[in-house]
Write a protein that holds these residues in place. Sequence first.
Motif, PDB file in Angstrom:
ATOM      1  N   ASP A  47       0.827  -1.206   0.000  1.00 17.29           N
ATOM      2  CA  ASP A  47       0.000   0.000   0.000  1.00 17.29           C
ATOM      3  C   ASP A  47       0.867   1.263   0.000  1.00 17.29           C
ATOM      4  N   THR A  48       1.939   1.233   0.793  1.00 16.22           N
ATOM      5  CA  THR A  48       2.843   2.380   0.851  1.00 16.22           C
ATOM      6  C   THR A  48       3.502   2.612  -0.501  1.00 16.22           C
ATOM      7  N   VAL A  49       3.967   1.539  -1.130  1.00 19.05           N
ATOM      8  CA  VAL A  49       4.612   1.654  -2.444  1.00 19.05           C
ATOM      9  C   VAL A  49       3.612   2.175  -3.474  1.00 19.05           C
ATOM     10  N   GLU A  50       2.383   1.662  -3.438  1.00 19.76           N
ATOM     11  CA  GLU A  50       1.366   2.137  -4.379  1.00 19.76           C
ATOM     12  C   GLU A  50       1.082   3.616  -4.180  1.00 19.76           C
ATOM     13  N   THR A  51       0.988   4.050  -2.931  1.00 16.04           N
ATOM     14  CA  THR A  51       0.740   5.464  -2.634  1.00 16.04           C
ATOM     15  C   THR A  51       1.887   6.332  -3.140  1.00 16.04           C
ATOM     16  N   GLU A  52       3.120   5.897  -2.858  1.00 18.09           N
ATOM     17  CA  GLU A  52       4.294   6.659  -3.314  1.00 18.09           C
ATOM     18  C   GLU A  52       4.363   6.687  -4.837  1.00 18.09           C
ATOM     19  N   ALA A  53       4.045   5.573  -5.487  1.00 14.58           N
ATOM     20  CA  ALA A  53       4.071   5.511  -6.951  1.00 14.58           C
ATOM     21  C   ALA A  53       3.021   6.441  -7.545  1.00 14.58           C
ATOM     22  N   ALA A  54       1.825   6.465  -6.952  1.00 12.20           N
ATOM     23  CA  ALA A  54       0.769   7.354  -7.434  1.00 12.20           C
ATOM     24  C   ALA A  54       1.184   8.808  -7.264  1.00 12.20           C
ATOM     25  N   HIS A  55       1.812   9.118  -6.123  1.00 12.09           N
ATOM     26  CA  HIS A  55       2.286  10.482  -5.882  1.00 12.09           C
ATOM     27  C   HIS A  55       3.356  10.862  -6.901  1.00 12.09           C
ATOM     28  N   LEU A  56       4.270   9.947  -7.153  1.00 12.11           N
ATOM     29  CA  LEU A  56       5.331  10.184  -8.123  1.00 12.11           C
ATOM     30  C   LEU A  56       4.750  10.391  -9.518  1.00 12.11           C
ATOM     31  N   LYS A  57       3.764   9.575  -9.876  1.00 16.33           N
ATOM     32  CA  LYS A  57       3.110   9.715 -11.179  1.00 16.33           C
ATOM     33  C   LYS A  57       2.454  11.080 -11.305  1.00 16.33           C
ATOM     34  N   ASP A  58       1.733  11.496 -10.267  1.00 12.39           N
ATOM     35  CA  ASP A  58       1.077  12.803 -10.292  1.00 12.39           C
ATOM     36  C   ASP A  58       2.097  13.930 -10.449  1.00 12.39           C
ATOM     37  N   THR A  59       3.210  13.804  -9.751  1.00 13.84           N
ATOM     38  CA  THR A  59       4.261  14.819  -9.838  1.00 13.84           C
ATOM     39  C   THR A  59       4.838  14.882 -11.244  1.00 13.84           C
ATOM     40  N   VAL A  60       5.088  13.728 -11.852  1.00 13.99           N
ATOM     41  CA  VAL A  60       5.643  13.686 -13.203  1.00 13.99           C
ATOM     42  C   VAL A  60       4.650  14.267 -14.200  1.00 13.99           C
ATOM     43  N   VAL A  61       3.375  13.914 -14.072  1.00 12.31           N
ATOM     44  CA  VAL A  61       2.352  14.440 -14.978  1.00 12.31           C
ATOM     45  C   VAL A  61       2.267  15.960 -14.846  1.00 12.31           C
ATOM     46  N   GLU A  62       2.296  16.451 -13.619  1.00  9.07           N
ATOM     47  CA  GLU A  62       2.215  17.891 -13.380  1.00  9.07           C
ATOM     48  C   GLU A  62       3.415  18.609 -14.004  1.00  9.07           C
ATOM     49  N   LYS A  63       4.604  18.056 -13.789  1.00  7.49           N
ATOM     50  CA  LYS A  63       5.811  18.681 -14.356  1.00  7.49           C
ATOM     51  C   LYS A  63       5.790  18.617 -15.873  1.00  7.49           C
ATOM     52  N   ALA A  64       5.294  17.536 -16.449  1.00  3.28           N
ATOM     53  CA  ALA A  64       5.198  17.412 -17.905  1.00  3.28           C
ATOM     54  C   ALA A  64       4.241  18.460 -18.466  1.00  3.28           C
ATOM     55  N   GLU A  65       3.109  18.661 -17.807  1.00  3.74           N
ATOM     56  CA  GLU A  65       2.155  19.678 -18.255  1.00  3.74           C
ATOM     57  C   GLU A  65       2.777  21.072 -18.190  1.00  3.74           C
ATOM     58  N   THR A  66       3.477  21.346 -17.094  1.00  2.00           N
ATOM     59  CA  THR A  66       4.138  22.644 -16.942  1.00  2.00           C
ATOM     60  C   THR A  66       5.170  22.851 -18.040  1.00  2.00           C
ATOM     61  N   LEU A  67       5.951  21.831 -18.310  1.00  2.00           N
ATOM     62  CA  LEU A  67       6.971  21.917 -19.355  1.00  2.00           C
ATOM     63  C   LEU A  67       6.324  22.107 -20.720  1.00  2.00           C
ATOM     64  N   LYS A  68       5.248  21.372 -20.984  1.00  3.28           N
ATOM     65  CA  LYS A  68       4.544  21.495 -22.262  1.00  3.28           C
ATOM     66  C   LYS A  68       4.018  22.923 -22.442  1.00  3.28           C
ATOM     67  N   SER A  70       5.132  25.621 -21.014  1.00  2.00           N
ATOM     68  CA  SER A  70       6.278  26.516 -21.143  1.00  2.00           C
ATOM     69  C   SER A  70       6.832  26.485 -22.566  1.00  2.00           C
ATOM     70  N   VAL A  71       6.957  25.291 -23.132  1.00  2.00           N
ATOM     71  CA  VAL A  71       7.458  25.166 -24.503  1.00  2.00           C
ATOM     72  C   VAL A  71       6.492  25.822 -25.481  1.00  2.00           C
ATOM     73  N   ALA A  72       5.197  25.615 -25.284  1.00  2.00           N
ATOM     74  CA  ALA A  72       4.199  26.220 -26.167  1.00  2.00           C
ATOM     75  C   ALA A  72       4.271  27.746 -26.089  1.00  2.00           C
ATOM     76  N   ASP A  73       4.405  28.289 -24.888  1.00  2.00           N
ATOM     77  CA  ASP A  73       4.515  29.738 -24.731  1.00  2.00           C
ATOM     78  C   ASP A  73       5.766  30.270 -25.412  1.00  2.00           C
ATOM     79  N   THR A  74       6.881  29.555 -25.247  1.00  2.00           N
ATOM     80  CA  THR A  74       8.133  29.986 -25.856  1.00  2.00           C
ATOM     81  C   THR A  74       8.026  29.957 -27.375  1.00  2.00           C
ATOM     82  N   LEU A  75       7.462  28.897 -27.928  1.00  2.00           N
ATOM     83  CA  LEU A  75       7.309  28.802 -29.376  1.00  2.00           C
ATOM     84  C   LEU A  75       6.404  29.912 -29.906  1.00  2.00           C
ATOM     85  N   HIS A  76       5.322  30.185 -29.190  1.00  2.00           N
ATOM     86  CA  HIS A  76       4.412  31.259 -29.608  1.00  2.00           C
ATOM     87  C   HIS A  76       5.133  32.604 -29.590  1.00  2.00           C
TER      88      HIS A  76
END
Length: 121
Positions: A47-68, A70-76
Amino acid sequence: MSNENNNNILGVLTGIAIGAGLGILFAPDKGSKTRTKIAEGAIAAKDTVETEAAHLKDTVVEKAETLKDSVADTLHSKASTLEEKLDVIVSDASYKADDLISNLEEKLKILKDRNKKLQTK
């Protein structure tokens, strides 16, 4: 942040493994009770590993969206800058073309005048 999450997961798993090992060595209970405790510990670890993995996934998704974004703004921004520079170049070329045409018209007038003088002689 990824290193921190990996360290947390590694720490939790290490703690569980050490605790289970010590529990088996010093267990005053019967084997069946010890196995039940180990199973419960494994479930808690899962359960702990699943919780940490879900948290890590959410963090990666959030950072990917932010990066996307940022790149779109820079290109524009770069596209707008490029378009402005292109407009300046076209405008400058237009003025230079007008100047060139004016110069050619003046030279043509001079040549026509010379030609008239030569024909009248």
